[in-house]
Design an enzyme around this catalytic site. Structure first.
Site, PDB file in Angstrom:
ATOM      1  N   HIS A 193      23.616  39.273  52.378  1.00 49.24           N
ATOM      2  CA  HIS A 193      22.430  38.699  51.737  1.00 49.24           C
ATOM      3  C   HIS A 193      21.396  39.778  51.426  1.00 49.24           C
ATOM      4  CE1 HIS A 193      24.044  34.795  52.387  1.00 49.24           C
ATOM      5  NE2 HIS A 193      23.878  34.803  53.689  1.00 49.24           N
ATOM      6  N   ARG A 291      25.808  32.116  35.210  1.00 50.84           N
ATOM      7  CA  ARG A 291      26.290  31.279  36.308  1.00 50.84           C
ATOM      8  C   ARG A 291      25.542  29.952  36.252  1.00 50.84           C
ATOM      9  NH1 ARG A 291      24.466  36.074  38.671  1.00 50.84           N
ATOM     10  NH2 ARG A 291      26.089  37.594  39.200  1.00 50.84           N
ATOM     11  N   ARG A 327      29.695  30.640  32.072  1.00 49.81           N
ATOM     12  CA  ARG A 327      30.821  30.265  32.931  1.00 49.81           C
ATOM     13  C   ARG A 327      30.646  28.810  33.351  1.00 49.81           C
ATOM     14  NH1 ARG A 327      31.222  33.448  38.425  1.00 49.81           N
ATOM     15  NH2 ARG A 327      29.557  32.023  38.981  1.00 49.81           N
ATOM     16  N   GLU A 428      40.416  36.927  36.890  1.00 48.44           N
ATOM     17  CA  GLU A 428      40.060  37.142  38.293  1.00 48.44           C
ATOM     18  C   GLU A 428      41.277  37.168  39.208  1.00 48.44           C
ATOM     19  OE1 GLU A 428      36.294  34.629  39.307  1.00 48.44           O
ATOM     20  OE2 GLU A 428      37.467  33.533  37.809  1.00 48.44           O
ATOM     21  N   ASP A 452      36.519  39.502  42.336  1.00 46.68           N
ATOM     22  CA  ASP A 452      37.665  38.716  42.797  1.00 46.68           C
ATOM     23  C   ASP A 452      38.991  39.371  42.430  1.00 46.68           C
ATOM     24  OD1 ASP A 452      36.689  36.641  44.321  1.00 46.68           O
ATOM     25  OD2 ASP A 452      36.368  35.302  42.625  1.00 46.68           O
ATOM     26  N   ARG A 462      36.659  40.655  49.962  1.00 42.86           N
ATOM     27  CA  ARG A 462      35.541  41.373  49.356  1.00 42.86           C
ATOM     28  C   ARG A 462      34.336  41.473  50.270  1.00 42.86           C
ATOM     29  NH1 ARG A 462      33.682  37.185  44.622  1.00 42.86           N
ATOM     30  NH2 ARG A 462      31.825  38.492  44.553  1.00 42.86           N
ATOM     31  N   CYS A 499      32.510  41.480  33.800  1.00 46.60           N
ATOM     32  CA  CYS A 499      31.259  40.950  34.352  1.00 46.60           C
ATOM     33  C   CYS A 499      31.189  41.081  35.872  1.00 46.60           C
ATOM     34  CB  CYS A 499      31.061  39.495  33.945  1.00 46.60           C
ATOM     35  SG  CYS A 499      32.410  38.384  34.430  1.00 46.60           S
TER      36      CYS A 499
END
Length: 571
Positions: A193, A291, A327, A428, A452, A462, A499
């Site tokens: 975060h 997004r 997306r 992905e 991904d 990841r 992206c």
């Protein structure tokens, strides 16, 4: 004193010089030994606990709204997870059991959260990072119960570099980028975060430095090299000057070309209005990844068609001469939405998410979203492109495209203004990398999500620091997969973009140009640097670099090639 360098994980490709201020929140609340149980009234302590929970909820809601305004709703959604922890029956039961055993509420909270924190710490990847979320909630409750003052990170002196063992979302959201030069933490990874907030706030940051960090004293001058993942302690004058020189490239609002005239679209990844504003200010040619999940978060029911229409129309209007790649709803995995009743899956990242839900249980939501998008495109000046997430088969892509065509036909028959969008897919999964020629023959574009794709190609989580060297797009297997995708579009009408995080790393720009990408989309913080790099690149030399990288057998060999190329260009 001679300068020395500590190494960690770079969170942002920015650098800063400043003076260390240690943030040690654990020292703010020092719980004394609990009183004997006979003197503790369980009913009173339970009431204190409930009161603290309510105040914590109010604080979290306020901080969530502030964070959404400053860094975006995607990032601020972590506070919703904290609110859910406040009401978690297992945690609540554990705290109440401790109260019933004779502990005051603050000690009961400390003990009641312990097993959950320990459980998450024993996991890997992103789930391990939930331990920090639990600590954040625990410490907030304890602070409220004992009446301690919260350490204020919003009023730090100009040029401060915050050092900490860890920074929770609540901590990071307080940082003011106008005064704080940057931050460094002993723990954390690129997807923690704190790192995500750093990129959104455009703060130089290095995470995961380790125990060596504790040796640096308060007030020490340091350079934070967010691109290299280095912290230079007691830097000499030359190191300071170099850090200052590389802080920020000039904003370029016009599209750019390589030195020999090849145009490369440089777009932004966005999630909500504040990010769209930042993208336009920093010179984005358009949006390469919009997004849409933020519209569905922090509410009790999904947004209706009109709400979505307004949001999409405003985004398209912000780029009247550009393209906005949207997306479609990508939920599941690490993106829970409570009102959709997502199933509990043993491995949600390989489960029911992305296009799999849109073509199945969420098909009505999918049609509503497509209607809103296509209507918005019919009204706004910008060009719309619709992109499907987590496609693994040609059938999935074709089914998604058929849904788009059906919605266009319905709207046209109803007399609605319609602009037919481009339709493409994210790459992905290894499956779509292998199927790229088949997809390029059917799609208007392919867009590689390297986060991904790298995870799945390298079988490396990841979010797991232990396999961070494997989860690296410079791995030869990933580089070859990227070239395979680009090659599939050559001789077709489909364009190819990227992206993922890789697109926003200026050190990799020449390689990506050499591999043949038409478009690169990234966090707005790196737009200027990438545009500047593109203008200095000769396409023929970039292609030679890519050829050498494709012949490499190890990541070390790729690194050497990139270091040599970047060194030659910077001279």
């Amino acid at each position: 004193m001679t300068e020395r360098t500590l190494r960690g994980i770079g969170a942002t490709p920015l650098s800063a010089v400043g003076s260390v201020v240690w943030y040690q929140p654990d020292e703010a609340v020092d719980l004394s030994d609990p009183p004997v149980s006979e003197t503790v009234d369980s009913d009173t302590e339970r009431e204190r606990f409930e009161s603290a929970r309510e105040r914590a909820r109010e604080e979290l809601e306020t901080e969530r709204d502030r964070a959404a305004e400053r860094v975006g709703s995607d990032e601020a959604a972590v506070f919703d997870a904290h609110i859910q922890f406040l009401g978690d029956p297992q945690i609540e039961g554990a705290v109440e059991d401790e109260i019933d055993s004779g502990l005051p509420a603050e000690h009961a909270v400390k003990e009641g959260f312990a097993s959950g924190i320990e459980q998450f710490e024993g996991m890997e990847g992103r789930m391990a990072e939930r331990a920090d979320d639990l600590r954040d909630v625990r410490d907030r409750l304890v602070r409220l119960l004992v009446g301690a003052e919260r350490l204020d990170l919003s009023g730090l002196a100009d040029g401060t570099v915050v050092f900490a063992e860890r920074l929770t979302p609540s901590d990071t959201a307080q940082l003011d980028p106008d005064t704080v030069a940057g931050f460094v933490t002993a723990t954390g990874g690129r997807t923690s975060h704190a790192a995500i907030f750093a990129r959104s706030l455009a703060l130089p940051a290095v995470v995961g430095v380790g125990d060596e960090l504790s040796e640096v004293k308060e007030g020490t001058t340091v350079v934070v090299e967010g691109e290299a993942g280095e912290v230079v302690v007691e830097p000499d004058e030359g190191t300071r000057e170099r850090a200052a020189e590389t802080d920020r490239a000039e904003v370029r609002h016009e599209p750019v070309t390589t030195a020999d005239g090849r145009g490369i679209e440089v777009a932004a990844n966005v999630g909500q209005p504040v990010e769209i504003e930042g993208a336009t200010e920093r010179g984005a040619d358009g949006v390469g990844l919009y997004r849409t999940e933020f519209l569905f978060l922090d509410r009790e029911e999904p947004p209706n068609e009109e709400e979505q229409y307004e949001a999409y129309r405003e985004t398209l209007a912000a780029f009247p001469d550009g393209r906005v790649v949207v997306r479609t709803l990508d939920i599941g995995g690490d993106k829970p939405i409570p009102y959709l009743d997502l199933p509990e899956e043993e491995n949600p990242f390989l489960g029911e998410r992305g296009i799999r839900r849109s073509l199945g249980v969420d098909e009505k939501l999918f049609e509503t979203q497509l209607r809103a998008l296509i209507r918005a495109a019919g009204e706004a000046e910008g060009d719309l492109a619709i992109m499907f997430p987590l496609v693994a088969t040609v059938e999935e892509f074709e089914a998604g495209r058929e849904r788009v065509e059906a919605v266009v036909a319905k709207l046209e028959s109803a007399g609605e203004p319609v602009a037919r969008p481009e339709v493409g897919t994210m790459i992905e999964t290894p499956a779509t990398a292998f199927l790229a020629p088949d997809l390029a023959a059917r799609a208007d574009f392919l867009s590689v999500g390297t986060n991904d794709l790298t995870q799945y190609v390298m079988a490396a989580d990841r979010g797991n620091e232990r396999v961070a060297d494997l989860h690296d797009p410079r791995q030869p297997a990933v580089v070859r997969a990227l070239r395979q995708v680009v090659a599939a579009t050559e001789g077709t009408d489909a364009w190819v973009g990227m992206c993922g995080e890789m697109a926003g790393d200026p050190a990799l720009t020449e390689l990506l140009v050499g591999l043949g990408f038409d478009e690169l989309s990234m966090s707005a913080v790196t737009l200027s640097e990438v545009k500047a790099r593109i203008e200095a690149i000769d396409s023929t030399e970039a292609e030679r670099l890519a050829e050498r990288a494709l012949d490499a057998s190890t990541k070390g060999e790729v690194d050497e090639l990139l270091t040599e190329a970047n060194g030659d260009r910077d001279q």
